[in-house]
Scaffold this motif. Sequence first.
Motif, PDB file in Angstrom:
ATOM      1  N   ALA A 113       0.822  -1.218   0.000  1.00  0.00           N
ATOM      2  CA  ALA A 113       0.000   0.000   0.000  1.00  0.00           C
ATOM      3  C   ALA A 113       0.852   1.262   0.000  1.00  0.00           C
ATOM      4  CB  ALA A 113      -0.931   0.009   1.201  1.00  0.00           C
ATOM      5  N   THR A 114       2.018   1.206   0.669  1.00  0.00           N
ATOM      6  CA  THR A 114       2.838   2.410   0.845  1.00  0.00           C
ATOM      7  C   THR A 114       4.194   2.342   0.158  1.00  0.00           C
ATOM      8  OG1 THR A 114       3.867   1.564   2.871  1.00  0.00           O
ATOM      9  CG2 THR A 114       1.768   2.757   3.100  1.00  0.00           C
ATOM     10  N   GLU A 115       4.588   1.144  -0.324  1.00  0.00           N
ATOM     11  CA  GLU A 115       5.910   0.912  -0.900  1.00  0.00           C
ATOM     12  C   GLU A 115       7.034   1.102   0.129  1.00  0.00           C
ATOM     13  OE1 GLU A 115       6.727  -0.324  -3.999  1.00  0.00           O
ATOM     14  OE2 GLU A 115       4.560  -0.666  -4.083  1.00  0.00           O
ATOM     15  N   ARG A 116       6.682   1.040   1.392  1.00  0.00           N
ATOM     16  CA  ARG A 116       7.681   1.173   2.457  1.00  0.00           C
ATOM     17  C   ARG A 116       8.265  -0.201   2.782  1.00  0.00           C
ATOM     18  NH1 ARG A 116       7.748   0.463   8.043  1.00  0.00           N
ATOM     19  NH2 ARG A 116       5.553  -0.205   8.002  1.00  0.00           N
ATOM     20  N   LEU A 117       9.592  -0.269   2.827  1.00  0.00           N
ATOM     21  CA  LEU A 117      10.249  -1.508   3.222  1.00  0.00           C
ATOM     22  C   LEU A 117      10.128  -1.678   4.733  1.00  0.00           C
ATOM     23  CD1 LEU A 117      11.989  -3.985   2.469  1.00  0.00           C
ATOM     24  CD2 LEU A 117      14.012  -2.566   2.894  1.00  0.00           C
ATOM     25  N   VAL A 118       9.516  -2.760   5.142  1.00  0.00           N
ATOM     26  CA  VAL A 118       9.368  -3.042   6.570  1.00  0.00           C
ATOM     27  C   VAL A 118      10.734  -3.437   7.127  1.00  0.00           C
ATOM     28  CG1 VAL A 118       8.254  -4.540   8.273  1.00  0.00           C
ATOM     29  CG2 VAL A 118       6.985  -3.778   6.237  1.00  0.00           C
ATOM     30  N   THR A 148      -3.755 -10.817  -4.474  1.00  0.00           N
ATOM     31  CA  THR A 148      -2.966 -10.451  -3.303  1.00  0.00           C
ATOM     32  C   THR A 148      -1.569 -11.041  -3.361  1.00  0.00           C
ATOM     33  OG1 THR A 148      -4.972 -10.333  -1.948  1.00  0.00           O
ATOM     34  CG2 THR A 148      -2.884 -10.554  -0.775  1.00  0.00           C
ATOM     35  N   ILE A 149      -1.468 -12.255  -3.826  1.00  0.00           N
ATOM     36  CA  ILE A 149      -0.206 -12.988  -3.789  1.00  0.00           C
ATOM     37  C   ILE A 149       0.685 -12.747  -5.015  1.00  0.00           C
ATOM     38  CG2 ILE A 149       0.668 -15.344  -4.074  1.00  0.00           C
ATOM     39  CD1 ILE A 149       0.313 -14.662  -1.249  1.00  0.00           C
ATOM     40  N   ALA A 166       1.129  -7.894   2.631  1.00  0.00           N
ATOM     41  CA  ALA A 166       0.957  -7.056   3.812  1.00  0.00           C
ATOM     42  C   ALA A 166       0.700  -7.920   5.047  1.00  0.00           C
ATOM     43  CB  ALA A 166      -0.211  -6.088   3.604  1.00  0.00           C
ATOM     44  N   HIS A 167       1.159  -7.428   6.179  1.00  0.00           N
ATOM     45  CA  HIS A 167       1.017  -8.163   7.442  1.00  0.00           C
ATOM     46  C   HIS A 167      -0.448  -8.501   7.736  1.00  0.00           C
ATOM     47  CE1 HIS A 167       1.652  -9.425  11.523  1.00  0.00           C
ATOM     48  NE2 HIS A 167       1.104  -8.346  12.053  1.00  0.00           N
ATOM     49  N   ASP A 168      -1.352  -7.549   7.550  1.00  0.00           N
ATOM     50  CA  ASP A 168      -2.773  -7.808   7.823  1.00  0.00           C
ATOM     51  C   ASP A 168      -3.334  -8.873   6.899  1.00  0.00           C
ATOM     52  OD1 ASP A 168      -2.811  -6.000   9.890  1.00  0.00           O
ATOM     53  OD2 ASP A 168      -3.733  -4.380   8.726  1.00  0.00           O
ATOM     54  N   ASP A 169      -2.884  -8.889   5.638  1.00  0.00           N
ATOM     55  CA  ASP A 169      -3.351  -9.916   4.708  1.00  0.00           C
ATOM     56  C   ASP A 169      -2.829 -11.292   5.116  1.00  0.00           C
ATOM     57  OD1 ASP A 169      -4.814  -8.178   3.102  1.00  0.00           O
ATOM     58  OD2 ASP A 169      -3.102  -7.721   1.815  1.00  0.00           O
TER      59      ASP A 169
END
Length: 342
Positions: A16-21, A249-250, A320-323
């Motif tokens: 969603a944000t393109e941020r690297l966790v 999603t995948i 994503a973590h929530d997914d």
Amino acid sequence: MHVGVDSFVAAVTDPATERLVGPEERMAHLLEEIALADEVGLYSFGIGEHHRPEYYDSAPPVILGAAAARTSRIRLGSAVTVLSAADPVRVFQQFATLDLVSRGRVDLVVGRGSFIEAFPLFGLSLADYDELFEEKLDLLLRLRESEEVTWSGRHRPALTGQGVYPRPLQDPLPIWVGVGGTPESFVRAGLLGLPLMVAIIGGEPRQFAPLVDLYRRAGAQAGHAPQRLQVGLHVFGYVAESTRAAADTIYPGWHEMFAKVSRERGFAQPTRAQFDATSGPDGAFFMGDPDTVVDKLVRVSDQLGGVDRVAIQMTNPRLAHDDLLRGIELLGTEVAPRVAGA
């Protein structure tokens, strides 16, 4: 059939944000994922071992120790421990300790791994690829049998009766052999009477039926009881409310992951058509809504003459973590109970 989850603890870019966790946050997410898997009744959670920048799983026993403190029922294991590049004495000590911490909830799955970075990292030659695994597996099994071992080999200093401690709570500590598609690996596991974990990452699962049969025949000829010859599968997959939602999603993370591996190994770049075929009824990917995944699990188990457990690798670099949490929840509440008697 028991159902669980495997993770390679991939570095994740939030779609969603393109941020690297970052790695600290990713570890926190992982422990939350394992705790949820325990809560929703999944049978197992396995951590892989890689020595590459896109994964954070180079020290599985450390991660599993943290997970043991946050869970109470779920079995915890390796997926797989790269035994060829490790010292079997330390592997046994680490997992015996983990077995005590978890109160007997550990499975040790050993193999050679699908990546080779561990060999140069630990000063080992790929020319010894097969011999390293055979020798170290022999020592690991000897350590499991007795706390004092006399042993010698080519790739490790000899043992002359030293004791190896601590001893695990489970007796014997469950040791599975992780295999790919090499017939010799299936035969070896059968002759030793060890449970088998088959990694299916491509092709069609039913193509493994002759190899699984080879494993069972080798085990029977060696005099091992059928109940010792358990078969597990490590597969890619994901569960969502609909098959289309699961695919959408995948796919981005699947493409990123396999594109990188294909570049490294000189393969053709993966395509959406390839992904769709791999995710279809006969493909290697266990993906879709709960009904679809249940049907596929039952069908593949029948094709292979019965499967004791399946570990679904659901993490990828753009999930994503929530997914992922939702996928774990659906797997535990909607899929696992329906295949428990299969």
